[in-house]
Write a protein that holds these residues in place. Structure first.
Motif, mmCIF file in Angstrom:
data_model
loop_
_atom_site.group_PDB
_atom_site.id
_atom_site.type_symbol
_atom_site.label_atom_id
_atom_site.label_comp_id
_atom_site.label_asym_id
_atom_site.label_seq_id
_atom_site.Cartn_x
_atom_site.Cartn_y
_atom_site.Cartn_z
ATOM 1 N N GLN A 257 64.808 9.917 70.687
ATOM 2 C CA GLN A 257 64.315 10.890 69.725
ATOM 3 C C GLN A 257 63.654 12.121 70.140
ATOM 4 O OE1 GLN A 257 61.273 9.387 66.798
ATOM 5 N NE2 GLN A 257 62.079 10.792 65.288
ATOM 6 N N PRO A 258 62.787 11.817 71.296
ATOM 7 C CA PRO A 258 61.961 12.955 71.738
ATOM 8 C C PRO A 258 63.110 14.181 72.460
ATOM 9 C CG PRO A 258 60.999 10.968 72.565
ATOM 10 C CD PRO A 258 62.323 10.595 71.735
ATOM 11 N N PHE A 259 64.195 13.695 73.015
ATOM 12 C CA PHE A 259 65.381 14.403 73.546
ATOM 13 C C PHE A 259 65.646 15.469 72.198
ATOM 14 C CE2 PHE A 259 69.953 14.734 74.520
ATOM 15 C CZ PHE A 259 70.049 15.274 75.682
ATOM 16 N N GLY B 291 65.095 21.066 69.386
ATOM 17 C CA GLY B 291 64.764 21.778 68.117
ATOM 18 C C GLY B 291 65.634 21.120 66.967
ATOM 19 N N SER B 292 66.258 19.885 67.386
ATOM 20 C CA SER B 292 66.793 19.288 66.035
ATOM 21 C C SER B 292 66.116 18.858 65.137
ATOM 22 C CB SER B 292 67.618 18.229 66.945
ATOM 23 O OG SER B 292 68.640 17.536 65.951
ATOM 24 N N ARG B 293 66.464 18.512 63.921
ATOM 25 C CA ARG B 293 65.804 17.979 62.816
ATOM 26 C C ARG B 293 66.761 16.763 62.246
ATOM 27 N NH1 ARG B 293 68.916 22.255 61.009
ATOM 28 N NH2 ARG B 293 69.777 22.029 58.983
ATOM 29 N N PRO B 294 65.949 15.885 61.508
ATOM 30 C CA PRO B 294 66.475 14.760 61.202
ATOM 31 C C PRO B 294 67.496 14.922 59.890
ATOM 32 C CG PRO B 294 64.268 14.825 60.505
ATOM 33 C CD PRO B 294 64.785 15.740 61.416
ATOM 34 N N PHE B 295 68.190 13.941 59.483
ATOM 35 C CA PHE B 295 69.153 14.007 58.244
ATOM 36 C C PHE B 295 68.165 13.614 57.100
ATOM 37 C CE2 PHE B 295 71.778 11.967 55.131
ATOM 38 C CZ PHE B 295 72.442 13.066 54.741
ATOM 39 N N LYS C 6 66.625 9.468 44.109
ATOM 40 C CA LYS C 6 65.540 9.392 42.842
ATOM 41 C C LYS C 6 64.452 10.655 43.103
ATOM 42 C CE LYS C 6 66.629 4.540 42.025
ATOM 43 N NZ LYS C 6 66.271 3.098 41.583
ATOM 44 N N ASN C 7 65.004 11.754 43.318
ATOM 45 C CA ASN C 7 63.897 12.700 43.697
ATOM 46 C C ASN C 7 62.812 12.678 44.793
ATOM 47 O OD1 ASN C 7 65.163 14.229 41.544
ATOM 48 N ND2 ASN C 7 64.149 13.384 39.904
ATOM 49 N N LYS C 8 63.272 11.805 45.621
ATOM 50 C CA LYS C 8 62.142 11.458 46.693
ATOM 51 C C LYS C 8 63.063 11.603 48.202
ATOM 52 C CE LYS C 8 59.457 7.813 48.748
ATOM 53 N NZ LYS C 8 58.844 6.589 48.696
ATOM 54 N N PRO C 9 62.429 12.440 48.795
ATOM 55 C CA PRO C 9 63.435 12.686 50.081
ATOM 56 C C PRO C 9 63.252 11.314 51.006
ATOM 57 C CG PRO C 9 61.175 13.979 50.161
ATOM 58 C CD PRO C 9 61.447 13.275 48.880
ATOM 59 N N ILE C 10 64.506 11.285 51.636
ATOM 60 C CA ILE C 10 64.525 10.022 52.438
ATOM 61 C C ILE C 10 65.067 10.712 53.904
ATOM 62 C CG2 ILE C 10 65.767 7.600 53.030
ATOM 63 C CD1 ILE C 10 63.913 7.593 50.489
ATOM 64 N N THR C 11 64.228 10.390 54.899
ATOM 65 C CA THR C 11 64.639 10.779 56.299
ATOM 66 C C THR C 11 65.266 9.476 57.203
ATOM 67 O OG1 THR C 11 62.629 12.281 56.175
ATOM 68 C CG2 THR C 11 63.806 11.807 58.437
ATOM 69 N N MET C 12 66.469 9.938 57.501
ATOM 70 C CA MET C 12 67.040 8.989 58.312
ATOM 71 C C MET C 12 66.934 9.020 60.029
ATOM 72 S SD MET C 12 70.549 8.237 55.973
ATOM 73 C CE MET C 12 71.070 6.976 57.209
ATOM 74 N N SER C 13 67.439 8.197 60.634
ATOM 75 C CA SER C 13 67.297 8.193 62.130
ATOM 76 C C SER C 13 68.390 9.089 62.749
ATOM 77 C CB SER C 13 66.922 7.011 62.762
ATOM 78 O OG SER C 13 67.817 5.826 62.470
ATOM 79 N N TYR C 14 69.059 9.804 62.036
ATOM 80 C CA TYR C 14 70.134 10.668 62.634
ATOM 81 C C TYR C 14 69.634 12.203 62.751
ATOM 82 C CZ TYR C 14 73.263 6.682 61.728
ATOM 83 O OH TYR C 14 73.615 5.337 62.051
ATOM 84 N N TYR C 15 69.719 12.834 63.750
ATOM 85 C CA TYR C 15 69.327 14.182 64.071
ATOM 86 C C TYR C 15 70.604 15.076 64.259
ATOM 87 C CZ TYR C 15 64.605 13.061 64.606
ATOM 88 O OH TYR C 15 63.272 12.844 64.180
ATOM 89 N N LEU C 16 70.371 16.362 64.140
ATOM 90 C CA LEU C 16 71.482 17.102 63.746
ATOM 91 C C LEU C 16 71.824 17.614 65.300
ATOM 92 C CD1 LEU C 16 72.897 19.293 61.908
ATOM 93 C CD2 LEU C 16 71.334 20.942 62.291
#
Length: 118
Positions: free
Chosen positions: A56-58, A63-67, A72-82
Protein backbone atom coordinates in the motif's frame (compact mmCIF):
# COMPACT_ATOMS: atom_id res chain seq x y z
CA UNK A 1 -19.38 -4.04 -28.53
CA UNK A 2 -20.14 -1.70 -25.56
CA UNK A 3 -17.45 0.79 -24.64
CA UNK A 4 -16.62 -0.97 -21.33
CA UNK A 5 -16.21 -4.30 -23.13
CA UNK A 6 -13.80 -2.69 -25.57
CA UNK A 7 -11.83 -1.20 -22.66
CA UNK A 8 -11.70 -4.54 -20.81
CA UNK A 9 -10.56 -6.32 -23.99
CA UNK A 10 -7.76 -3.80 -24.56
CA UNK A 11 -6.64 -4.08 -20.92
CA UNK A 12 -6.60 -7.89 -21.14
CA UNK A 13 -4.60 -7.74 -24.36
CA UNK A 14 -2.00 -5.50 -22.71
CA UNK A 15 -1.79 -7.37 -19.41
CA UNK A 16 -1.51 -10.74 -21.11
CA UNK A 17 1.94 -9.70 -22.33
CA UNK A 18 2.95 -9.95 -18.66
CA UNK A 19 0.75 -12.62 -17.05
CA UNK A 20 -2.15 -14.95 -17.95
CA UNK A 21 -4.95 -12.53 -16.96
CA UNK A 22 -8.66 -13.21 -17.30
CA UNK A 23 -11.68 -11.05 -16.50
CA UNK A 24 -15.07 -11.76 -14.94
CA UNK A 25 -17.99 -9.38 -14.95
CA UNK A 26 -19.08 -8.27 -11.48
CA UNK A 27 -21.24 -5.50 -10.00
CA UNK A 28 -21.09 -3.28 -13.07
CA UNK A 29 -17.31 -3.70 -13.41
CA UNK A 30 -14.85 -6.54 -13.90
CA UNK A 31 -12.54 -8.52 -11.67
CA UNK A 32 -9.12 -9.37 -13.10
CA UNK A 33 -7.65 -12.75 -12.18
CA UNK A 34 -4.40 -14.68 -12.43
CA UNK A 35 -4.62 -18.39 -11.60
CA UNK A 36 -8.04 -17.90 -10.00
CA UNK A 37 -6.88 -15.08 -7.70
CA UNK A 38 -8.47 -11.65 -8.11
CA UNK A 39 -5.66 -9.08 -8.13
CA UNK A 40 -7.36 -6.11 -9.80
CA UNK A 41 -10.69 -4.63 -10.76
CA UNK A 42 -11.95 -2.41 -13.52
CA UNK A 43 -14.60 0.16 -12.67
CA UNK A 44 -15.61 3.18 -14.74
CA UNK A 45 -12.86 2.34 -17.24
CA UNK A 46 -10.17 2.62 -14.58
CA UNK A 47 -7.87 -0.14 -13.35
CA UNK A 48 -7.40 -0.67 -9.61
CA UNK A 49 -4.76 -3.05 -8.23
CA UNK A 50 -4.90 -5.03 -4.97
CA UNK A 51 -3.05 -3.45 -2.06
CA UNK A 52 -2.26 -4.61 1.45
CA UNK A 53 -0.01 -3.52 4.31
CA UNK A 54 3.11 -4.50 2.40
CA UNK A 55 2.52 -2.73 -0.90
CA UNK A 56 0.00 0.00 0.00
CA UNK A 57 2.76 2.57 0.75
CA UNK A 58 4.04 2.01 -2.81
CA UNK A 59 0.64 3.09 -4.18
CA UNK A 60 0.27 6.05 -1.83
CA UNK A 61 3.79 7.29 -2.62
CA UNK A 62 2.88 7.25 -6.32
CA UNK A 63 -0.16 9.45 -5.60
CA UNK A 64 -2.67 6.67 -6.22
CA UNK A 65 -6.04 6.59 -4.49
CA UNK A 66 -8.24 3.73 -3.32
CA UNK A 67 -11.39 2.52 -5.02
CA UNK A 68 -14.43 3.89 -3.18
CA UNK A 69 -18.07 3.11 -3.87
CA UNK A 70 -21.35 4.06 -2.21
CA UNK A 71 -23.37 1.49 -0.30
CA UNK A 72 -26.62 2.79 1.12
CA UNK A 73 -25.30 6.36 0.90
CA UNK A 74 -22.15 5.43 2.83
CA UNK A 75 -18.71 5.43 1.16
CA UNK A 76 -16.95 2.05 1.23
CA UNK A 77 -13.19 2.05 0.63
CA UNK A 78 -11.70 -1.11 -0.81
CA UNK A 79 -8.10 -2.31 -0.78
CA UNK A 80 -7.63 -1.65 -4.50
CA UNK A 81 -5.66 1.38 -5.70
CA UNK A 82 -5.82 3.24 -9.01
CA UNK A 83 -3.13 2.28 -11.51
CA UNK A 84 -1.43 5.45 -12.80
CA UNK A 85 -1.64 5.82 -16.58
CA UNK A 86 2.12 6.38 -16.93
CA UNK A 87 2.71 2.99 -15.26
CA UNK A 88 0.16 1.34 -17.56
CA UNK A 89 2.01 2.70 -20.59
CA UNK A 90 5.43 1.35 -19.48
CA UNK A 91 5.48 -2.48 -19.69
CA UNK A 92 8.55 -2.87 -17.45
CA UNK A 93 7.06 -0.72 -14.71
CA UNK A 94 3.62 -2.26 -15.20
CA UNK A 95 5.12 -5.70 -14.58
CA UNK A 96 6.44 -4.54 -11.17
CA UNK A 97 3.04 -3.15 -10.20
CA UNK A 98 1.18 -6.26 -11.42
CA UNK A 99 3.50 -8.58 -9.51
CA UNK A 100 3.01 -6.49 -6.39
CA UNK A 101 -0.79 -6.66 -6.72
CA UNK A 102 -0.77 -10.39 -7.45
CA UNK A 103 1.44 -11.00 -4.40
CA UNK A 104 -0.94 -8.93 -2.23
CA UNK A 105 -3.93 -10.88 -3.55
CA UNK A 106 -2.20 -14.19 -2.81
CA UNK A 107 -1.29 -13.04 0.72
CA UNK A 108 -4.90 -12.01 1.26
CA UNK A 109 -6.18 -15.35 -0.02
CA UNK A 110 -3.73 -17.27 2.21
CA UNK A 111 -4.81 -15.20 5.22
CA UNK A 112 -8.47 -16.01 4.53
CA UNK A 113 -7.69 -19.72 4.20
CA UNK A 114 -5.78 -19.77 7.50
CA UNK A 115 -8.77 -18.20 9.28
CA UNK A 116 -11.30 -20.63 7.77
CA UNK A 117 -12.86 -23.02 10.32
CA UNK A 118 -11.64 -26.58 10.06
Amino acid sequence: MPKSSTFVSSVLERLNYLAPVSARSMFGGHGLYVEGVMFALIADERIYLKADGQNQPFFIEAGSRPFVYDRKNKPITMSYYLLPIDVYENLDELKVWLDSAIDAARRNQAKKKSKAPR
